[in-house]
Design an enzyme around this catalytic site. Structure first.
Site, PDB file in Angstrom:
ATOM      1  N   ASP A  42      17.235  51.638  23.597  1.00  0.00           N
ATOM      2  CA  ASP A  42      16.085  51.370  23.705  1.00  0.00           C
ATOM      3  C   ASP A  42      15.158  52.685  24.279  1.00  0.00           C
ATOM      4  O   ASP A  42      15.641  53.056  25.240  1.00  0.00           O
ATOM      5  CB  ASP A  42      16.376  50.402  24.984  1.00  0.00           C
ATOM      6  CG  ASP A  42      14.958  49.587  25.489  1.00  0.00           C
ATOM      7  OD1 ASP A  42      13.689  50.271  25.228  1.00  0.00           O
ATOM      8  OD2 ASP A  42      15.230  48.599  26.052  1.00  0.00           O
ATOM      9  N   LYS A  75       5.769  48.704  27.748  1.00  0.00           N
ATOM     10  CA  LYS A  75       6.909  49.710  28.172  1.00  0.00           C
ATOM     11  C   LYS A  75       7.449  50.390  27.138  1.00  0.00           C
ATOM     12  O   LYS A  75       7.551  51.693  27.463  1.00  0.00           O
ATOM     13  CB  LYS A  75       7.759  48.630  28.583  1.00  0.00           C
ATOM     14  CG  LYS A  75       7.534  48.141  30.230  1.00  0.00           C
ATOM     15  CD  LYS A  75       8.616  46.979  30.458  1.00  0.00           C
ATOM     16  CE  LYS A  75       9.242  47.703  31.489  1.00  0.00           C
ATOM     17  NZ  LYS A  75      10.473  46.572  32.099  1.00  0.00           N
ATOM     18  N   GLY A  86       9.601  63.770  27.739  1.00  0.00           N
ATOM     19  CA  GLY A  86      10.874  64.403  28.617  1.00  0.00           C
ATOM     20  C   GLY A  86      11.978  64.972  27.675  1.00  0.00           C
ATOM     21  O   GLY A  86      12.175  66.174  28.192  1.00  0.00           O
ATOM     22  N   LYS A  89      10.416  68.323  26.015  1.00  0.00           N
ATOM     23  CA  LYS A  89      10.082  69.127  27.045  1.00  0.00           C
ATOM     24  C   LYS A  89      11.401  70.031  27.262  1.00  0.00           C
ATOM     25  O   LYS A  89      11.502  71.166  27.388  1.00  0.00           O
ATOM     26  CB  LYS A  89       9.473  68.869  28.359  1.00  0.00           C
ATOM     27  CG  LYS A  89       9.075  69.676  29.301  1.00  0.00           C
ATOM     28  CD  LYS A  89       8.673  69.248  30.717  1.00  0.00           C
ATOM     29  CE  LYS A  89       8.265  70.090  31.468  1.00  0.00           C
ATOM     30  NZ  LYS A  89       7.653  69.751  32.867  1.00  0.00           N
ATOM     31  N   TYR A 129      -0.788  46.449  22.950  1.00  0.00           N
ATOM     32  CA  TYR A 129      -0.287  47.341  22.007  1.00  0.00           C
ATOM     33  C   TYR A 129      -1.588  48.653  22.111  1.00  0.00           C
ATOM     34  O   TYR A 129      -0.919  49.526  22.166  1.00  0.00           O
ATOM     35  CB  TYR A 129      -0.371  46.607  20.687  1.00  0.00           C
ATOM     36  CG  TYR A 129      -0.255  47.830  19.687  1.00  0.00           C
ATOM     37  CD1 TYR A 129       0.976  48.188  19.143  1.00  0.00           C
ATOM     38  CD2 TYR A 129      -1.461  48.099  18.672  1.00  0.00           C
ATOM     39  CE1 TYR A 129       1.118  48.880  18.210  1.00  0.00           C
ATOM     40  CE2 TYR A 129      -1.065  48.755  17.541  1.00  0.00           C
ATOM     41  CZ  TYR A 129       0.219  49.512  17.440  1.00  0.00           C
ATOM     42  OH  TYR A 129       0.264  50.383  16.254  1.00  0.00           O
ATOM     43  N   LYS A 133      -0.769  52.146  23.463  1.00  0.00           N
ATOM     44  CA  LYS A 133      -0.749  53.391  22.709  1.00  0.00           C
ATOM     45  C   LYS A 133      -2.127  54.368  23.080  1.00  0.00           C
ATOM     46  O   LYS A 133      -2.024  55.706  23.045  1.00  0.00           O
ATOM     47  CB  LYS A 133      -1.482  52.993  21.441  1.00  0.00           C
ATOM     48  CG  LYS A 133      -0.483  52.433  20.554  1.00  0.00           C
ATOM     49  CD  LYS A 133       0.720  53.076  20.123  1.00  0.00           C
ATOM     50  CE  LYS A 133       1.806  52.865  18.850  1.00  0.00           C
ATOM     51  NZ  LYS A 133       2.605  53.782  18.585  1.00  0.00           N
TER      52      LYS A 133
END
Length: 144
Positions: A42, A75, A86, A89, A129, A133
Site C-alpha cells: 500500500d 490518500k 521520502g 530523497k 482524484y 493529483k
C-alpha cells in the site's frame, strides 16, 4: 507497448501495487520475467527499498475505482506521494509523477498548456482524484 513493458525491456523493475484498481490481466503476462517483480504494498505506507528511479503512477485513474473509495483515492495521491518522495530523497532516486489533465486547465482543450491553473472542482464527484493529483504535484515541487 505500455510504460511498464517498455521499462521492463530495458532493466529490472519492482512494481508495487495494492490492487485497488484491480484488472487481473493487466500485469500477469510479465510473471516469469526475471526483470519483473511484483510487490503487494500500500503506497500510503513508507517503503524501505533501494531504488534508482521512481515512476509514481499510484492512484486509481478510473472513475469506477476512485469513486468507490474516495478517501482511499486521495490518500493514495497525497500520502502515497509523500511516501515516494521520502524514498526518493533518502535514496537519491530520480522521481517521475503522473498527473491528470484537470490540473492543467480545460480538459476539452488539446493540447493543454502546463501554464494553465487547472479546471478541477474541489467539491465535485471527481475531486478526490483531481485535487489529490494537484496536491501531489505541489508536494513534488516542494521536495524539489
Amino acid at each position: 507497448m505500455s510504460l511498464v513493458a517498455h521499462l521492463i525491456s530495458h532493466c529490472k523493475w519492482n512494481v508495487k501495487d495494492n490492487d485497488m484498481e484491480s484488472y487481473p490481466n493487466h500485469r500477469e503476462h510479465h510473471f516469469g520475467n526475471p526483470r519483473f517483480e511484483l510487490i503487494r504494498h500500500d503506497i500510503i505506507e513508507p517503503l524501505l527499498s533501494e531504488v534508482d528511479q521512481i515512476y509514481h503512477l499510484a492512484c486509481p485513474a478510473s472513475p469506477i475505482f476512485y469513486m468507490y473509495n474516495p478517501i482511499k483515492t486521495i490518500k493514495s495521491s497525497v500520502l502515497g506521494t509523500i511516501s515516494m518522495l521520502g524514498l526518493a530523497k533518502r535514496t537519491g532516486a530520480r522521481f517521475l509523477i503522473t498527473s491528470t489533465r484537470e490540473v492543467y486547465g480545460d480538459p476539452l482543450e488539446h493540447p493543454q498548456r502546463e501554464s494553465d491553473w487547472g479546471h478541477a472542482n474541489p467539491i465535485g464527484e471527481d475531486s478526490c482524484y483531481d485535487e489529490g493529483k494537484r496536491v501531489a504535484e505541489t508536494l513534488a515541487m516542494d521536495y524539489h
